[in-house]
Write a protein that holds these residues in place. Structure first.
Motif, mmCIF file in Angstrom:
data_model
loop_
_atom_site.group_PDB
_atom_site.id
_atom_site.type_symbol
_atom_site.label_atom_id
_atom_site.label_comp_id
_atom_site.label_asym_id
_atom_site.label_seq_id
_atom_site.Cartn_x
_atom_site.Cartn_y
_atom_site.Cartn_z
ATOM 1 N N VAL A 313 13.560 56.170 40.869
ATOM 2 C CA VAL A 313 13.794 57.630 40.916
ATOM 3 C C VAL A 313 15.283 57.928 40.743
ATOM 4 N N GLU A 314 16.120 57.080 41.304
ATOM 5 C CA GLU A 314 17.566 57.274 41.169
ATOM 6 C C GLU A 314 17.976 57.161 39.689
ATOM 7 N N ASP A 315 17.413 56.164 38.997
ATOM 8 C CA ASP A 315 17.683 56.027 37.548
ATOM 9 C C ASP A 315 17.207 57.278 36.816
ATOM 10 N N CYS A 316 16.042 57.761 37.206
ATOM 11 C CA CYS A 316 15.488 58.969 36.571
ATOM 12 C C CYS A 316 16.413 60.165 36.806
ATOM 13 N N ALA A 317 16.998 60.249 38.009
ATOM 14 C CA ALA A 317 17.902 61.364 38.313
ATOM 15 C C ALA A 317 19.118 61.310 37.391
ATOM 16 N N GLY A 318 19.615 60.090 37.154
ATOM 17 C CA GLY A 318 20.755 59.925 36.247
ATOM 18 C C GLY A 318 20.412 60.449 34.854
ATOM 19 N N LYS A 319 19.220 60.104 34.389
ATOM 20 C CA LYS A 319 18.787 60.570 33.062
ATOM 21 C C LYS A 319 18.669 62.090 33.040
#
Ligand SMILES: Cc1ncc(C[n+]2csc(CCOP(=O)(O)OP(=O)(O)O)c2C)c(N)n1
Length: 370
Positions: A313-319
């Motif tokens: 989810v953290e990676d998704c937030a970055g995107k």
């Protein structure tokens, strides 16, 4: 309550196919999606507090077991009408957290491509209708889809969610009545989270809404909405019944809205002890304990899933944060549906319950890695 011989026959047929137990992988996925919903909404709330969300913010904290448990039952050809507390259902259909987070920020990579900056989205290619804000009009939309399935003799199911407050609106009664008359293949999922904005249950109705189902000619069942497997089993029986021609079911899920109606609401009207009591029944923590106590998971394994999902989810937030604002030209595109646009099969980042073996008439869900 059984009302006709047809529904008795349908229930017998359902019993034959409903015995397939959840696998270890299914259970891991139920946990994964609940954690994904909580982590995504927590991340969205942070973005809201940072001023990156132009509108308001709404979530389903404490209600994760409902949208996850119910949506897990459906196959790619089934259709859903999802509301504001049900992110888990979008995630299970294959909406990834980056698209959800980008949507709240009105970005180009959001589910609506920046046309809507909130939770009124749906991806029809994943089998979900864009949310209608007027409550509970999504029940009528789902009813219309179920009517189409029945008319075309397709073994497909429509599922819709709504809060208990919505059941006081006349549109809800029209949906229930019509679905009952025509024995439509629809599952009504009622989330009784104790409050409709600040109005408590005792000021919402004199008779619990689940009691009303039988007056429309079909069954109403009550489940613990903080128990993901209880929701799953009730939804599975309801969807199988609908597919077998047995008509609708109303499932009332008992739960609690653990956050305010929206991020702007401080919930001062909720008694502290009541909130604390429901916090002890947190659906994610309860399931984590149950995976270890009853289903042979090691504590480290459960924590591993939790941290894997949180970092995803953290990676998704970055995107999502890196996604640009939409090109103004895009406002005029996608306004009208292309009648011949092929609908995709629903898919999700982690593999799902093996639908093909349950006799539900849907093709098996394609298994894809994240
Ligand atoms: C017809 C209609 N009236 C009012 C609203 C504003 N509104 C949005 S959510 C909400 C509370 C609904 O309560 P409930 O159905 O119990 O769902 P919950 O928000 O508790 O999940 C209200 C009044 C609306 N969206 N539609």
């Amino acid at each position: 309550m059984e009302t006709t011989d047809a529904s008795v026959v349908a229930r017998e047929r359902v019993r034959e196919v409903a015995e397939q137990p959840l696998t270890r992988e299914d259970r891991a996925n139920l946990f994964r999606y609940m954690v994904m919903m909580r982590a995504s909404e927590e991340r969205a709330l942070t973005l809201y507090k940072q001023g990156k969300v132009p509108g308001s913010f709404y979530d389903g904290c404490g209600q994760e077991a409902i949208s996850v448990g119910a949506a897990f039952v459906l196959g790619p050809m089934d259709r859903m009408c999802i509301l504001h507390r049900d992110l888990g259902a979008h995630l299970i259909r294959g909406v990834t957290p980056d698209r959800y987070l980008a949507n709240f920020m009105g970005r180009a990579d959001g589910v609506t491509g920046g046309k809507e900056g909130n939770m009124h989205f749906g991806d029809r290619k994943l089998g979900c209708v864009g949310m209608v804000s007027m409550l509970p009009d999504m029940a009528l939309v789902a009813m219309g889809m179920a009517l189409a399935f029945k008319t075309r003799r397709e073994r497909r199911v429509a599922m819709t969610f709504f809060g208990e407050g919505s059941t006081a609106n006349g549109q809800w009664h029209e949906a229930m009545n019509f679905a009952g008359i025509h024995r439509l293949p629809i599952v009504f999922v009622l989330e009784n989270n104790r409050f409709a904005y600040s109005t408590p249950n005792e000021l919402e109705f004199a008779v619990d809404p689940v009691e009303r189902a039988h007056t429309y000619g079909f069954a109403g069942v009550n489940v613990d909405g903080n128990d993901v497997e209880a929701v799953f089993e009730a939804a599975r029986a309801a969807a199988d019944l609908a597919r077998a021609g047995g008509g609708p079911t109303l499932i009332e899920c008992q739960t609690m809205r653990m956050h305010g109606h929206g991020a702007h609401d401080d919930m001062r009207y909720v008694p502290t002890e009541m909130h604390a009591e429901w916090a002890r029944r947190d659906p994610i923590e309860r399931y984590a304990e149950r995976l270890v106590a009853d289903h042979g998971f090691a504590p480290d394994e459960v924590e591993g899933i939790r941290s894997e999902v949180r970092s995803y989810v953290e990676d998704c937030a970055g995107k999502a944060v890196a996604s640009p604002m939409p090109d103004p030209e895009a406002a005029a595109t996608g306004v009208f549906a292309d009648a011949f646009e092929p609908l995709g099969d629903g898919h999700a980042p982690w593999s799902l319950w093996s639908q093909g073996q349950s006799g539900n008439g849907n093709a098996p869900m394609e298994r894809r890695p994240a």
